[in-house]
Design a protein around this motif. Structure first.
Motif, PDB file in Angstrom:
ATOM      1  N   GLY A 154       8.276   3.944  -0.720  1.00  0.00           N
ATOM      2  CA  GLY A 154       7.882   3.778   0.680  1.00  0.00           C
ATOM      3  C   GLY A 154       6.412   4.068   0.882  1.00  0.00           C
ATOM      4  O   GLY A 154       5.726   3.374   1.660  1.00  0.00           O
ATOM      5  N   ASP A 155       5.898   5.098   0.242  1.00  0.00           N
ATOM      6  CA  ASP A 155       4.479   5.405   0.349  1.00  0.00           C
ATOM      7  C   ASP A 155       3.635   4.230  -0.134  1.00  0.00           C
ATOM      8  O   ASP A 155       2.613   3.868   0.505  1.00  0.00           O
ATOM      9  CB  ASP A 155       4.148   6.642  -0.476  1.00  0.00           C
ATOM     10  CG  ASP A 155       4.733   7.920   0.124  1.00  0.00           C
ATOM     11  OD1 ASP A 155       5.090   7.884   1.322  1.00  0.00           O
ATOM     12  OD2 ASP A 155       4.849   8.914  -0.619  1.00  0.00           O
ATOM     13  N   ILE A 156       4.019   3.636  -1.239  1.00  0.00           N
ATOM     14  CA  ILE A 156       3.279   2.495  -1.775  1.00  0.00           C
ATOM     15  C   ILE A 156       3.308   1.341  -0.781  1.00  0.00           C
ATOM     16  O   ILE A 156       2.286   0.667  -0.535  1.00  0.00           O
ATOM     17  CB  ILE A 156       3.844   2.069  -3.132  1.00  0.00           C
ATOM     18  CG1 ILE A 156       3.581   3.171  -4.175  1.00  0.00           C
ATOM     19  CG2 ILE A 156       3.264   0.750  -3.597  1.00  0.00           C
ATOM     20  CD1 ILE A 156       4.268   2.934  -5.513  1.00  0.00           C
ATOM     21  N   GLU A 157       4.494   1.113  -0.157  1.00  0.00           N
ATOM     22  CA  GLU A 157       4.619   0.009   0.799  1.00  0.00           C
ATOM     23  C   GLU A 157       3.734   0.271   2.024  1.00  0.00           C
ATOM     24  O   GLU A 157       3.060  -0.644   2.535  1.00  0.00           O
ATOM     25  CB  GLU A 157       6.092  -0.135   1.229  1.00  0.00           C
ATOM     26  CG  GLU A 157       7.040  -0.552   0.124  1.00  0.00           C
ATOM     27  CD  GLU A 157       6.928  -2.031  -0.204  1.00  0.00           C
ATOM     28  OE1 GLU A 157       6.098  -2.739   0.421  1.00  0.00           O
ATOM     29  OE2 GLU A 157       7.660  -2.489  -1.112  1.00  0.00           O
ATOM     30  N   ARG A 158       3.733   1.516   2.513  1.00  0.00           N
ATOM     31  CA  ARG A 158       2.926   1.836   3.708  1.00  0.00           C
ATOM     32  C   ARG A 158       1.436   1.694   3.432  1.00  0.00           C
ATOM     33  O   ARG A 158       0.689   1.130   4.232  1.00  0.00           O
ATOM     34  CB  ARG A 158       3.242   3.270   4.156  1.00  0.00           C
ATOM     35  CG  ARG A 158       4.578   3.383   4.902  1.00  0.00           C
ATOM     36  CD  ARG A 158       4.701   4.734   5.590  1.00  0.00           C
ATOM     37  NE  ARG A 158       4.672   5.843   4.624  1.00  0.00           N
ATOM     38  CZ  ARG A 158       5.751   6.294   3.998  1.00  0.00           C
ATOM     39  NH1 ARG A 158       6.929   5.730   4.199  1.00  0.00           N
ATOM     40  NH2 ARG A 158       5.646   7.305   3.149  1.00  0.00           N
ATOM     41  N   HIS A 159       1.029   2.200   2.286  1.00  0.00           N
ATOM     42  CA  HIS A 159      -0.391   2.072   1.951  1.00  0.00           C
ATOM     43  C   HIS A 159      -0.792   0.600   1.840  1.00  0.00           C
ATOM     44  O   HIS A 159      -1.877   0.199   2.293  1.00  0.00           O
ATOM     45  CB  HIS A 159      -0.701   2.804   0.639  1.00  0.00           C
ATOM     46  CG  HIS A 159      -0.722   4.297   0.782  1.00  0.00           C
ATOM     47  ND1 HIS A 159       0.199   5.113   0.184  1.00  0.00           N
ATOM     48  CD2 HIS A 159      -1.557   5.114   1.491  1.00  0.00           C
ATOM     49  CE1 HIS A 159      -0.046   6.378   0.474  1.00  0.00           C
ATOM     50  NE2 HIS A 159      -1.122   6.406   1.289  1.00  0.00           N
ATOM     51  N   ALA A 160       0.055  -0.187   1.259  1.00  0.00           N
ATOM     52  CA  ALA A 160      -0.262  -1.606   1.131  1.00  0.00           C
ATOM     53  C   ALA A 160      -0.320  -2.275   2.500  1.00  0.00           C
ATOM     54  O   ALA A 160      -1.216  -3.112   2.779  1.00  0.00           O
ATOM     55  CB  ALA A 160       0.785  -2.291   0.239  1.00  0.00           C
ATOM     56  N   ALA A 161       0.607  -1.904   3.408  1.00  0.00           N
ATOM     57  CA  ALA A 161       0.624  -2.505   4.748  1.00  0.00           C
ATOM     58  C   ALA A 161      -0.637  -2.136   5.512  1.00  0.00           C
ATOM     59  O   ALA A 161      -1.247  -2.976   6.203  1.00  0.00           O
ATOM     60  CB  ALA A 161       1.869  -2.053   5.499  1.00  0.00           C
ATOM     61  N   GLU A 162      -1.048  -0.855   5.398  1.00  0.00           N
ATOM     62  CA  GLU A 162      -2.259  -0.429   6.084  1.00  0.00           C
ATOM     63  C   GLU A 162      -3.478  -1.168   5.544  1.00  0.00           C
ATOM     64  O   GLU A 162      -4.365  -1.601   6.317  1.00  0.00           O
ATOM     65  CB  GLU A 162      -2.434   1.079   5.927  1.00  0.00           C
ATOM     66  CG  GLU A 162      -1.407   1.887   6.696  1.00  0.00           C
ATOM     67  CD  GLU A 162      -1.550   3.386   6.434  1.00  0.00           C
ATOM     68  OE1 GLU A 162      -2.484   3.746   5.661  1.00  0.00           O
ATOM     69  OE2 GLU A 162      -0.746   4.157   6.960  1.00  0.00           O
ATOM     70  N   ASP A 163      -3.537  -1.311   4.218  1.00  0.00           N
ATOM     71  CA  ASP A 163      -4.677  -2.018   3.627  1.00  0.00           C
ATOM     72  C   ASP A 163      -4.731  -3.466   4.098  1.00  0.00           C
ATOM     73  O   ASP A 163      -5.822  -4.009   4.383  1.00  0.00           O
ATOM     74  CB  ASP A 163      -4.588  -1.968   2.108  1.00  0.00           C
ATOM     75  CG  ASP A 163      -4.834  -0.561   1.567  1.00  0.00           C
ATOM     76  OD1 ASP A 163      -5.358   0.276   2.304  1.00  0.00           O
ATOM     77  OD2 ASP A 163      -4.461  -0.322   0.381  1.00  0.00           O
ATOM     78  N   MET A 164      -3.558  -4.069   4.200  1.00  0.00           N
ATOM     79  CA  MET A 164      -3.528  -5.467   4.638  1.00  0.00           C
ATOM     80  C   MET A 164      -3.954  -5.573   6.114  1.00  0.00           C
ATOM     81  O   MET A 164      -4.659  -6.517   6.507  1.00  0.00           O
ATOM     82  CB  MET A 164      -2.129  -6.048   4.435  1.00  0.00           C
ATOM     83  CG  MET A 164      -1.761  -6.189   2.952  1.00  0.00           C
ATOM     84  SD  MET A 164      -0.075  -6.761   2.696  1.00  0.00           S
ATOM     85  CE  MET A 164      -0.222  -8.432   3.269  1.00  0.00           C
ATOM     86  N   LYS A 165      -3.527  -4.577   6.940  1.00  0.00           N
ATOM     87  CA  LYS A 165      -3.933  -4.603   8.352  1.00  0.00           C
ATOM     88  C   LYS A 165      -5.446  -4.422   8.477  1.00  0.00           C
ATOM     89  O   LYS A 165      -6.101  -5.075   9.286  1.00  0.00           O
ATOM     90  CB  LYS A 165      -3.216  -3.496   9.114  1.00  0.00           C
ATOM     91  CG  LYS A 165      -1.747  -3.793   9.360  1.00  0.00           C
ATOM     92  CD  LYS A 165      -1.115  -2.638  10.147  1.00  0.00           C
ATOM     93  CE  LYS A 165       0.378  -2.918  10.389  1.00  0.00           C
ATOM     94  NZ  LYS A 165       1.015  -1.792  11.116  1.00  0.00           N
ATOM     95  N   ASN A 166      -5.976  -3.520   7.672  1.00  0.00           N
ATOM     96  CA  ASN A 166      -7.420  -3.269   7.733  1.00  0.00           C
ATOM     97  C   ASN A 166      -8.219  -4.511   7.347  1.00  0.00           C
ATOM     98  O   ASN A 166      -9.329  -4.740   7.853  1.00  0.00           O
ATOM     99  CB  ASN A 166      -7.789  -2.107   6.821  1.00  0.00           C
ATOM    100  CG  ASN A 166      -7.232  -0.779   7.337  1.00  0.00           C
ATOM    101  OD1 ASN A 166      -7.012  -0.628   8.554  1.00  0.00           O
ATOM    102  ND2 ASN A 166      -7.019   0.172   6.435  1.00  0.00           N
ATOM    103  N   VAL A 167      -7.673  -5.290   6.425  1.00  0.00           N
ATOM    104  CA  VAL A 167      -8.351  -6.525   6.037  1.00  0.00           C
ATOM    105  C   VAL A 167      -8.203  -7.591   7.119  1.00  0.00           C
ATOM    106  O   VAL A 167      -9.138  -8.339   7.448  1.00  0.00           O
ATOM    107  CB  VAL A 167      -7.812  -7.023   4.695  1.00  0.00           C
ATOM    108  CG1 VAL A 167      -8.340  -8.419   4.382  1.00  0.00           C
ATOM    109  CG2 VAL A 167      -8.178  -6.069   3.578  1.00  0.00           C
ATOM    110  N   ALA A 168      -7.023  -7.667   7.751  1.00  0.00           N
ATOM    111  CA  ALA A 168      -6.738  -8.759   8.692  1.00  0.00           C
ATOM    112  C   ALA A 168      -7.275  -8.488  10.104  1.00  0.00           C
ATOM    113  O   ALA A 168      -7.592  -9.428  10.856  1.00  0.00           O
ATOM    114  CB  ALA A 168      -5.232  -9.003   8.749  1.00  0.00           C
ATOM    115  N   ARG A 169      -7.396  -7.180  10.516  1.00  0.00           N
ATOM    116  CA  ARG A 169      -7.739  -6.856  11.918  1.00  0.00           C
ATOM    117  C   ARG A 169      -9.090  -7.457  12.338  1.00  0.00           C
ATOM    118  O   ARG A 169      -9.168  -8.119  13.407  1.00  0.00           O
ATOM    119  CB  ARG A 169      -7.712  -5.345  12.109  1.00  0.00           C
ATOM    120  CG  ARG A 169      -7.900  -4.967  13.595  1.00  0.00           C
ATOM    121  CD  ARG A 169      -7.879  -3.450  13.764  1.00  0.00           C
ATOM    122  NE  ARG A 169      -6.608  -2.909  13.370  1.00  0.00           N
ATOM    123  CZ  ARG A 169      -6.425  -2.094  12.343  1.00  0.00           C
ATOM    124  NH1 ARG A 169      -7.480  -1.763  11.586  1.00  0.00           N
ATOM    125  NH2 ARG A 169      -5.238  -1.629  12.028  1.00  0.00           N
TER     126      ARG A 169
END
Length: 805
Positions: A154-169
């Motif tokens: 879950g930690d890996i999934e959350r970190h990946a989601a945050e990174d993707m949001k930071n790139v897309a925002r």
């Protein structure tokens, strides 16, 4: 021609009949200091084979290369018993071998790997690996879905989601400022992300834009402006997508690494006790390969039955117990597969449960590693490829297994397991014929069977030898729970042993035959409700044994009695003599007379052997016939060539003839035909000759005498003149039946022993035979003078019959 010879009442050269004391050796029961064999210590080991025992002991105890043992001797001499008893007694301290096991070879799947495990631990290692396989099938998948693993995932999934949001925002904000947004559209089976205008805060896909244009709510210029913006942001969106894909790849890689790390930790934890217990480098390498295979290829297959884990199984092909002693293996059916082992066939090597190492089966050579294997030479030579496999193992010191040589209707891969190093000693049991054959045709035999343990077939007929007989019979009775034998039974078996040996002052060492007689005698004693075996039971057993196998001999005697086979036992005839032959039925031999005839006349063909001309004569018989020709020239010292033609035949003999024991009788028959002096038909003869007239020893003398005795009894009863002529060198071999000895004792039958052909001729023809004088001629009135005169007459006839030139 010379005048007829005057008959002589008893030619000086004719020997007297043998005394009855020479016809049979008697064993006096009184020489034994016991009443029954129950009082006799049972024999231990093998008696009377000291040289063979010492050679065998050396071969078993030495560790020098090539010192395998060939035990040579006839069956029934106790060689197999000796080998087993000596091995049990000696149990030499051989280096004890490791346990051997095959495992899967991950690098070369058709070449299973060999593991050497500390002695006595092979089964433990197999059980430990079976436990590990159970862990892989039943527990590993659950371990990889534990709460700890889920939390880290879950930690890996959350970190990946945050990174993707930071790139897309930032990109999404710029789109909104430009009146654009991103939506997912379906293009056939594929979903893709596209940029569309944002109208009234709602995404406007291409079809809505077209509708707004038709309604006049959007102009062509506005649509063109939207298109330019979309083109600009589409290029930038590709860069953003690449960054997001990179983040997604990092997410997957992190999840896989997490699973692999957790799996490796779980696997190493499961394998740690095995690694601590089995510290060998080959075991460590195998376990490393197992872990690597699971981590790189099998994690995705967890929960699907776990058939792939069969590859991790261990096949222990050689295992020991800590208390096991030096192995002693007796191989009764030494085929290639029985010796080397075998490899089962697998139908589908691509099947997930394919485990080639489990198809290997060890053979008797592997089981005897560190010890001994006993094999019958004739058995291993009769099995196709077995001898070659045996020698190859000795030469290389390794067992190389191969799949069975049999065709299958489908193609299957051939396994080549890693060879197994072995250290063993082979004891080969065989007879002299096989020994000499192998020594002549196979150089490897000489290199690898350097120790010969040669068994005697006879024992000295003395006090020690008789004592051996008593102790061996005591052992047979004790081990087989037979009634004890009294001293008369032991004496009777000693006499029968002397008859089997058929050599002066010898007893047979073939105790197997004597043991068979002892068993049958015990059976007869039990039927008579007697508690001990006596001589009468032994005599009955001997008689019954002969009767069971003498049907051919009985039929032959019946044919003689009816006249179907012509044999004369009375009167005199020219050119006819009774020779003696033998037939065999298993271990028993029977004698019978054979009528030999000779004819002679003027000519130049010499002496003709009809059997040889008919291709019924064996090599030894043919050699004896040529010797007969040499003897004829030696006896008939003429000043001219021998100019007559003679033929000799074994009448009513339709099979092959071999041996030279009838050559003495043939010579007498030929002299009779040459001189026209008749031969006594109440005598038969056996004995070979040499070129100077000596009578040489032959075999089966007792059986031949008894065969003519029986014929005389069947045809006309005994007349008091009948008898048999034997070589003097065979007198010590005589062990005649009691009824034959009795007839000789009462003058109804006679045995004559001769040393030269002169003595035999004197007995057969009743005339002085004659010896060469100093002048090179025979005395007037002698048999050989008449033979020389007749030869001169035939030469004169041949000269007169020649046409004038």
């Amino acid at each position: 021609m010379s005048a007829s010879l005057p008959p002589a009442s008893r030619p000086s050269e004719a020997p007297a009949a043998l005394g009855v004391e020479l016809l049979r050796w008697r064993c006096d029961p009184a020489i034994f200091d016991f009443e029954t064999t129950a009082e006799v210590p049972a024999a231990e080991g093998i008696v009377g084979q000291d040289v063979a025992v010492e050679a065998l002991r050396f071969g078993l105890e030495t560790s020098a290369p090539g010192q395998n043992v060939y035990v040579r001797g006839l069956t029934g001499t106790g060689r197999a018993t000796l080998v087993r008893r000596l091995l049990e007694e000696i149990r030499p301290g051989c280096p004890l071998p490791d346990d051997r096991a095959y495992v899967y070879n991950f690098a070369q799947t058709d070449r299973p790997r060999l593991l050497s495990l500390p002695r006595g631990t092979g089964e433990t290692f197999r059980r430990r690996m079976d436990g590990f396989i159970h862990f892989v099938k039943e527990e590993l998948a659950d371990g990889l879905t534990s709460d700890v693993v889920k939390a880290r995932s879950g930690d890996i999934e959350r970190h990946a989601a945050e990174d993707m949001k930071n790139v897309a925002r930032p990109f999404e904000e710029q789109l909104r400022e430009a009146g654009l947004t991103m939506i997912m559209i379906q293009v056939g089976p594929v979903s893709r992300q596209v940029i569309v205008p944002l109208i009234e805060d709602q995404p406007a896909p291409p079809e809505r834009l077209e509708a707004l244009r038709r309604e006049g709510k959007l102009t062509d210029e506005e649509l063109e402006a939207f298109g330019e913006k979309i083109a600009q942001f589409t290029e930038r969106m590709q860069g953003v997508g690449e960054k997001m894909q990179q983040i997604q790849g990092q997410r997957v890689e992190a999840l896989n690494k997490l699973i692999e790390q957790e799996a490796q930790a779980l696997l190493e934890g499961a394998l740690r006790p095995i690694r601590m217990e089995f510290t060998g480098a080959d075991v460590a390498a195998f376990l490393d390969d197992v872990v690597q295979d699971l981590l790189t290829r099998r994690l995705g297959q967890l929960g699907e039955g776990g058939g792939f884990a069969e590859r991790y199984r261990v096949n222990v092909v050689l295992k020991h117990k800590p208390t096991d002693e030096t192995p002693v293996v007796v191989e009764h059916a030494p085929s290639v597969q029985a010796l080397l082992g075998m490899i089962d066939r697998s139908l589908d090597p691509d099947d997930e449960v394919y485990a080639p190492q489990m198809m290997i089966r060890g053979g008797s050579l592997l089981r005897s590693d560190g010890g001994y294997i006993v094999i019958e030479a004739r058995d291993v030579l009769s099995e196709m490829g077995a001898w070659k496999a045996l020698i190859r193992t000795l030469r290389s010191g390794r067992i190389e297994l191969a799949p069975p040589d049999m065709p299958l209707p489908w193609q299957v891969p051939a396994l080549k397991p890693e060879p197994i190093p072995v250290n063993l000693k082979i004891i080969l049991l065989g007879d002299a014929r096989l020994y000499y054959m192998l020594d002549a045709v196979d150089t490897d035999f000489r290199d690898h069977f350097k120790v010969l343990s040669d068994f005697e077939t006879t024992l000295p007929r003395n006090e020690q030898g008789l004592g051996f007989y008593a102790s061996v019979l005591a052992r047979v009775a004790s081990e087989e729970k037979l009634p004890p034998m009294d001293r008369t039974a032991v004496a009777a078996l000693c006499e029968h042993g002397a008859r089997i040996a058929a050599q002066e002052d010898k007893l047979t060492a073939r105790f197997g035959r004597l043991a068979d007689l002892a068993r049958e005698a015990a059976y007869l004693a039990d039927k008579d409700a007697e508690r001990t075996v006596a001589a009468k039971h032994v005599d009955q057993a001997v008689r019954r044994t002969k009767e069971r196998a003498n049907l051919p001999a009985r039929r032959f005697r019946q044919m003689i009695a009816k006249g179907s086979i012509r044999v004369n036992s009375q009167g005199k005839r020219v050119g006819e003599v009774n020779g003696l032959a033998v037939m065999s039925a298993g271990a028993l031999t029977y004698g019978f007379p054979n009528r030999i005839t000779a004819t002679i006349g003027a000519g130049s063909a010499g002496t003709i052997n009809i059997e040889r001309e008919a291709e019924l004569s064996g090599a030894i018989h043919t050699k004896g016939f040529y010797i007969l020709g040499g003897l004829l020239r030696y006896l008939l010292r003429t000043e001219h060539p021998l100019a007559f033609s003679a033929s000799i035949a074994f009448e009513q003999s339709y099979g092959g003839i071999d041996g030279d024991s009838a050559s003495g009788a043939e010579m007498c028959c030929l002299i009779s035909a040459l001189t026209d002096i008749p031969i006594r038909q109440d005598l038969a003869m056996t004995g070979a000759i040499d070129q100077v007239g000596n009578i040489l020893p032959i075999g089966a003398v007792n059986e031949k005498i008894e065969g003519f005795f029986d014929t005389c009894m069947d045809c006309c009863e005994l007349t008091g003149t009948q008898g048999v002529i034997i070589p003097k060198t065979n007198v010590g071999d005589l062990m005649l039946r009691a009824d034959v000895v009795d007839a000789c004792e009462h003058g109804r039958f006679h045995i004559y022993a001769v040393d030269t052909i002169h003595e035999a001729l004197a007995l057969f023809m009743g005339h002085e035979v004659g010896r060469l004088g100093d002048d090179g001629t025979y005395p007037e009135g002698t048999l050989l003078r008449r033979a020389v005169d007749k030869a001169r007459d035939y030469w004169a006839m041949a000269i007169r019959s020649k046409p004038e030139s």
